[in-house]
Design a protein around this motif. Structure first.
Motif, PDB file in Angstrom:
ATOM      1  N   GLU A  17       0.800  -1.216   0.000  1.00  0.00           N
ATOM      2  CA  GLU A  17       0.000   0.000   0.000  1.00  0.00           C
ATOM      3  C   GLU A  17       0.839   1.275   0.000  1.00  0.00           C
ATOM      4  O   GLU A  17       0.470   2.273  -0.603  1.00  0.00           O
ATOM      5  N   LYS A  18       1.975   1.226   0.670  1.00  0.00           N
ATOM      6  CA  LYS A  18       2.884   2.380   0.668  1.00  0.00           C
ATOM      7  C   LYS A  18       4.298   1.828   0.690  1.00  0.00           C
ATOM      8  O   LYS A  18       4.788   1.359   1.711  1.00  0.00           O
ATOM      9  N   GLY A  19       4.943   1.860  -0.480  1.00  0.00           N
ATOM     10  CA  GLY A  19       6.222   1.190  -0.570  1.00  0.00           C
ATOM     11  C   GLY A  19       7.225   1.932  -1.421  1.00  0.00           C
ATOM     12  O   GLY A  19       6.992   3.053  -1.882  1.00  0.00           O
ATOM     13  N   TYR A  20       8.352   1.275  -1.621  1.00  0.00           N
ATOM     14  CA  TYR A  20       9.428   1.858  -2.427  1.00  0.00           C
ATOM     15  C   TYR A  20       9.971   0.817  -3.390  1.00  0.00           C
ATOM     16  O   TYR A  20       9.844  -0.395  -3.185  1.00  0.00           O
ATOM     17  N   ILE A  21      10.571   1.319  -4.471  1.00  0.00           N
ATOM     18  CA  ILE A  21      11.259   0.476  -5.453  1.00  0.00           C
ATOM     19  C   ILE A  21      12.612   1.119  -5.717  1.00  0.00           C
ATOM     20  O   ILE A  21      12.675   2.296  -6.086  1.00  0.00           O
ATOM     21  N   ARG A  22      13.661   0.359  -5.543  1.00  0.00           N
ATOM     22  CA  ARG A  22      15.010   0.866  -5.864  1.00  0.00           C
ATOM     23  C   ARG A  22      15.499   0.150  -7.129  1.00  0.00           C
ATOM     24  O   ARG A  22      15.369  -1.066  -7.248  1.00  0.00           O
ATOM     25  N   THR A  23      16.014   0.910  -8.073  1.00  0.00           N
ATOM     26  CA  THR A  23      16.552   0.328  -9.295  1.00  0.00           C
ATOM     27  C   THR A  23      18.063   0.489  -9.313  1.00  0.00           C
ATOM     28  O   THR A  23      18.620   1.391  -8.675  1.00  0.00           O
ATOM     29  N   GLN A  24      18.703  -0.398 -10.034  1.00  0.00           N
ATOM     30  CA  GLN A  24      20.148  -0.323 -10.236  1.00  0.00           C
ATOM     31  C   GLN A  24      20.414  -0.618 -11.702  1.00  0.00           C
ATOM     32  O   GLN A  24      20.183  -1.736 -12.174  1.00  0.00           O
ATOM     33  N   GLY A  25      20.832   0.377 -12.447  1.00  0.00           N
ATOM     34  CA  GLY A  25      20.972   0.219 -13.887  1.00  0.00           C
ATOM     35  C   GLY A  25      19.618  -0.031 -14.517  1.00  0.00           C
ATOM     36  O   GLY A  25      18.673   0.723 -14.311  1.00  0.00           O
ATOM     37  N   THR A  26      19.511  -1.120 -15.255  1.00  0.00           N
ATOM     38  CA  THR A  26      18.258  -1.440 -15.953  1.00  0.00           C
ATOM     39  C   THR A  26      17.338  -2.341 -15.128  1.00  0.00           C
ATOM     40  O   THR A  26      16.237  -2.663 -15.578  1.00  0.00           O
ATOM     41  N   LYS A  27      17.771  -2.731 -13.925  1.00  0.00           N
ATOM     42  CA  LYS A  27      17.043  -3.740 -13.154  1.00  0.00           C
ATOM     43  C   LYS A  27      16.435  -3.191 -11.869  1.00  0.00           C
ATOM     44  O   LYS A  27      16.876  -2.171 -11.330  1.00  0.00           O
ATOM     45  N   ILE A  28      15.440  -3.909 -11.379  1.00  0.00           N
ATOM     46  CA  ILE A  28      14.886  -3.641 -10.053  1.00  0.00           C
ATOM     47  C   ILE A  28      15.792  -4.299  -9.026  1.00  0.00           C
ATOM     48  O   ILE A  28      16.086  -5.489  -9.120  1.00  0.00           O
ATOM     49  N   ALA A  29      16.230  -3.513  -8.046  1.00  0.00           N
ATOM     50  CA  ALA A  29      17.144  -4.029  -7.027  1.00  0.00           C
ATOM     51  C   ALA A  29      16.424  -4.372  -5.727  1.00  0.00           C
ATOM     52  O   ALA A  29      16.740  -5.372  -5.079  1.00  0.00           O
ATOM     53  N   GLU A  30      15.469  -3.533  -5.328  1.00  0.00           N
ATOM     54  CA  GLU A  30      14.752  -3.745  -4.065  1.00  0.00           C
ATOM     55  C   GLU A  30      13.301  -3.325  -4.226  1.00  0.00           C
ATOM     56  O   GLU A  30      12.992  -2.382  -4.957  1.00  0.00           O
ATOM     57  N   VAL A  31      12.412  -4.018  -3.492  1.00  0.00           N
ATOM     58  CA  VAL A  31      10.997  -3.666  -3.408  1.00  0.00           C
ATOM     59  C   VAL A  31      10.563  -3.928  -1.976  1.00  0.00           C
ATOM     60  O   VAL A  31      10.871  -4.992  -1.421  1.00  0.00           O
ATOM     61  N   GLY A  32       9.862  -2.985  -1.368  1.00  0.00           N
ATOM     62  CA  GLY A  32       9.408  -3.219  -0.005  1.00  0.00           C
ATOM     63  C   GLY A  32       8.555  -2.095   0.528  1.00  0.00           C
ATOM     64  O   GLY A  32       8.362  -1.058  -0.135  1.00  0.00           O
ATOM     65  N   PRO A  33       8.023  -2.255   1.744  1.00  0.00           N
ATOM     66  CA  PRO A  33       7.237  -1.201   2.388  1.00  0.00           C
ATOM     67  C   PRO A  33       8.138  -0.052   2.842  1.00  0.00           C
ATOM     68  O   PRO A  33       9.339  -0.240   3.056  1.00  0.00           O
ATOM     69  N   MET A  34       7.544   1.116   3.004  1.00  0.00           N
ATOM     70  CA  MET A  34       8.331   2.313   3.328  1.00  0.00           C
ATOM     71  C   MET A  34       9.062   2.181   4.661  1.00  0.00           C
ATOM     72  O   MET A  34      10.148   2.763   4.835  1.00  0.00           O
ATOM     73  N   GLU A  35       8.536   1.404   5.594  1.00  0.00           N
ATOM     74  CA  GLU A  35       9.219   1.266   6.875  1.00  0.00           C
ATOM     75  C   GLU A  35      10.561   0.550   6.741  1.00  0.00           C
ATOM     76  O   GLU A  35      11.410   0.624   7.644  1.00  0.00           O
ATOM     77  N   GLU A  36      10.772  -0.124   5.619  1.00  0.00           N
ATOM     78  CA  GLU A  36      12.049  -0.797   5.384  1.00  0.00           C
ATOM     79  C   GLU A  36      13.001   0.034   4.523  1.00  0.00           C
ATOM     80  O   GLU A  36      14.143  -0.369   4.282  1.00  0.00           O
ATOM     81  N   TYR A  37      12.532   1.183   4.076  1.00  0.00           N
ATOM     82  CA  TYR A  37      13.328   2.004   3.151  1.00  0.00           C
ATOM     83  C   TYR A  37      14.503   2.656   3.861  1.00  0.00           C
ATOM     84  O   TYR A  37      14.344   3.284   4.918  1.00  0.00           O
ATOM     85  N   GLN A  38      15.683   2.510   3.284  1.00  0.00           N
ATOM     86  CA  GLN A  38      16.890   3.151   3.789  1.00  0.00           C
ATOM     87  C   GLN A  38      17.464   4.047   2.690  1.00  0.00           C
ATOM     88  O   GLN A  38      17.901   3.555   1.650  1.00  0.00           O
ATOM     89  N   PRO A  39      17.439   5.390   2.892  1.00  0.00           N
ATOM     90  CA  PRO A  39      17.968   6.291   1.858  1.00  0.00           C
ATOM     91  C   PRO A  39      19.444   6.002   1.572  1.00  0.00           C
ATOM     92  O   PRO A  39      20.187   5.572   2.456  1.00  0.00           O
ATOM     93  N   ALA A  40      19.816   6.206   0.321  1.00  0.00           N
ATOM     94  CA  ALA A  40      21.199   6.026  -0.094  1.00  0.00           C
ATOM     95  C   ALA A  40      21.716   7.342  -0.663  1.00  0.00           C
ATOM     96  O   ALA A  40      20.997   8.037  -1.394  1.00  0.00           O
ATOM     97  N   GLN A  41      22.915   7.672  -0.322  1.00  0.00           N
ATOM     98  CA  GLN A  41      23.481   8.952  -0.735  1.00  0.00           C
ATOM     99  C   GLN A  41      23.661   9.010  -2.253  1.00  0.00           C
ATOM    100  O   GLN A  41      24.136   8.071  -2.880  1.00  0.00           O
ATOM    101  N   GLY A  42      23.233  10.107  -2.843  1.00  0.00           N
ATOM    102  CA  GLY A  42      23.497  10.380  -4.244  1.00  0.00           C
ATOM    103  C   GLY A  42      22.527   9.779  -5.235  1.00  0.00           C
ATOM    104  O   GLY A  42      22.673  10.007  -6.437  1.00  0.00           O
ATOM    105  N   GLU A  43      21.522   9.037  -4.764  1.00  0.00           N
ATOM    106  CA  GLU A  43      20.607   8.437  -5.734  1.00  0.00           C
ATOM    107  C   GLU A  43      19.432   9.371  -6.023  1.00  0.00           C
ATOM    108  O   GLU A  43      19.012  10.158  -5.173  1.00  0.00           O
TER     109      GLU A  43
END
Length: 384
Positions: A17-43
């Motif tokens: 219902e409220k989540g995040y998707i992290r991509t790396q290059g052309t691929k999906i790297a991570e998918v999860g709920p916002m409570e698991e989201y960890q910001p990464a510098q420079g993205e």
């Protein structure tokens, strides 16, 4: 890149219902709920702000780039109707990826297309799967050969009746397919025998047989154009006779055969759904067809058959199927994960999972509505 605060409709499990998707290059790297989201510098961060994020839509059967928009014969490259059996022809050699319908596909959220030769020939050629973003087919391909296109019924009859040659009947159409498959089976046996016995000569090179060997080995499927119930039964009969893996394309009268098709584990691509009954084969056309197939246990995808229905209306076609009684979630799967699975490309597209291509479509509201328009389309990790 990371997308945050979106409603992630993964098609691989429960909606987040409220989540995040992290991509790396052309691929999906991570998918999860916002409570698991960890910001990464420079993205780069994309704020989805409550939008629904879906996998890029997949059209399981079309002819985009083969019948070019607003052109006549000069842009008509889908049917080599000078020979009824042309398995060695490749759709990818006919596609013009710079025509504007590819941009319209992206604008409609369609990021992957399965492109087949037309249905004038009983054996028409090789089917490819490709992305809708790019300028050279070679760079857009997922797989250059996922199936061999076969065609039954009215189209081969009409094409060759006008030329005064076979096939002019359904009997001849089926016989020509059987003849070429049997010839290929013998050709393959001779090749294998020569490989085991150095005293035996290999058969003379035959491009048609070479193109059909992967079909006989079940390395690719047969995609069989069949509208009427009798043609659908003929398709199944031939495929069982030669032990082929197959997918029924159009399957217009499929609702008359639901138990039979479900018992055989057949898959179906229904469509086009928007249009009138313009020829005898479509006399049984019904909006209820995809829903009845699906409810009977037949895995069903939905296609536009572009240019029969413009490709940007794929999601609308799924909405029309819901109007005809198809379950909403099944209709959404019919333009995402089901076509990917049926066409053998689910390792790349069709759902939002780590390791898959970063093809994503953002909507505010119902994506199957007539009013729906993607807010953002991402292909291979890049914004359209």
């Amino acid at each position: 890149m990371v997308i945050i605060n979106g409603k992630i409709v993964t098609m691989a499990g429960p909606t987040i219902e409220k989540g995040y998707i992290r991509t790396q290059g052309t691929k999906i790297a991570e998918v999860g709920p916002m409570e698991e989201y960890q910001p990464a510098q420079g993205e780069e961060v994309i704020e989805a702000a409550g939008a629904g994020v879906y996998p890029g839509f997949v059209d399981a059967h079309c002819h985009i780039g083969m019948w070019e928009d607003s052109m006549g014969f000069e842009g008509d490259d889908g049917n080599e109707d000078t020979d009824p059996c042309t398995p060695h022809l490749r759709a990818l050699d006919a596609i013009n990826p710079t025509e504007r319908c590819f941009s319209e596909a992206l604008a409609g959220g369609v990021t992957t297309v399965v492109v087949a030769p037309g249905s004038a020939n009983p054996i028409a050629g090789q089917v490819c799967a490709m992305k809708t973003r790019g300028c050279c087919v070679d760079d857009m391909l997922l797989r250059e050969n996922i199936a061999v296109k076969l065609a039954l019924g009215e189209n081969p009859k009409i094409t060759y009746h006008a030329k005064g040659q076979a096939p002019t009947t359904r009997m001849a159409t089926a016989a020509l397919i059987r003849e070429q498959l049997a010839k290929t089976r013998r050709y393959l046996e001779d090749k294998e025998a020569a490989a085991e016995d150095e005293e035996l000569d290999e058969p003379e090179l035959d491009f048609k047989c070479e193109a059909l060997i992967p079909l006989l080995k079940r390395e690719v499927k047969a995609h069989i154009h069949a509208h009427r119930a009798d043609d659908i039964c003929t398709a199944v009969r031939i495929c069982e006779e030669f032990d082929l893996d197959y997918l029924l394309i159009h399957c217009t009268d499929g609702y008359k055969l639901t138990e039979r098709l479900a018992a055989r584990g057949a898959g179906a691509v229904a469509g086009p759904l928007i249009g009138s009954r313009t020829k005898p084969e479509l006399a049984g056309q019904a909006l209820e067809n995809p829903g009845l197939l699906s409810k009977a246990g037949v895995k069903t995808a939905i296609c536009t058959d572009h240019p029969e229905v413009p490709i940007q209306y794929l999601a609308l076609s799924a909405g029309i199927a819901v109007r005809g009684g198809m379950d909403y979630d099944e209709a959404l799967k019919a333009i995402t994960i089901y076509p990917a699975e049926l066409c053998g490309i689910a390792d790349r597209v069709g759902s939002i999972e780590p390791g898959k291509d970063a093809d994503l479509v953002f909507f505010f509201g119902d994506p199957l509505s007539v009013y729906a328009k993607p807010k953002l389309v991402i292909v291979n990790g890049e914004c359209k």
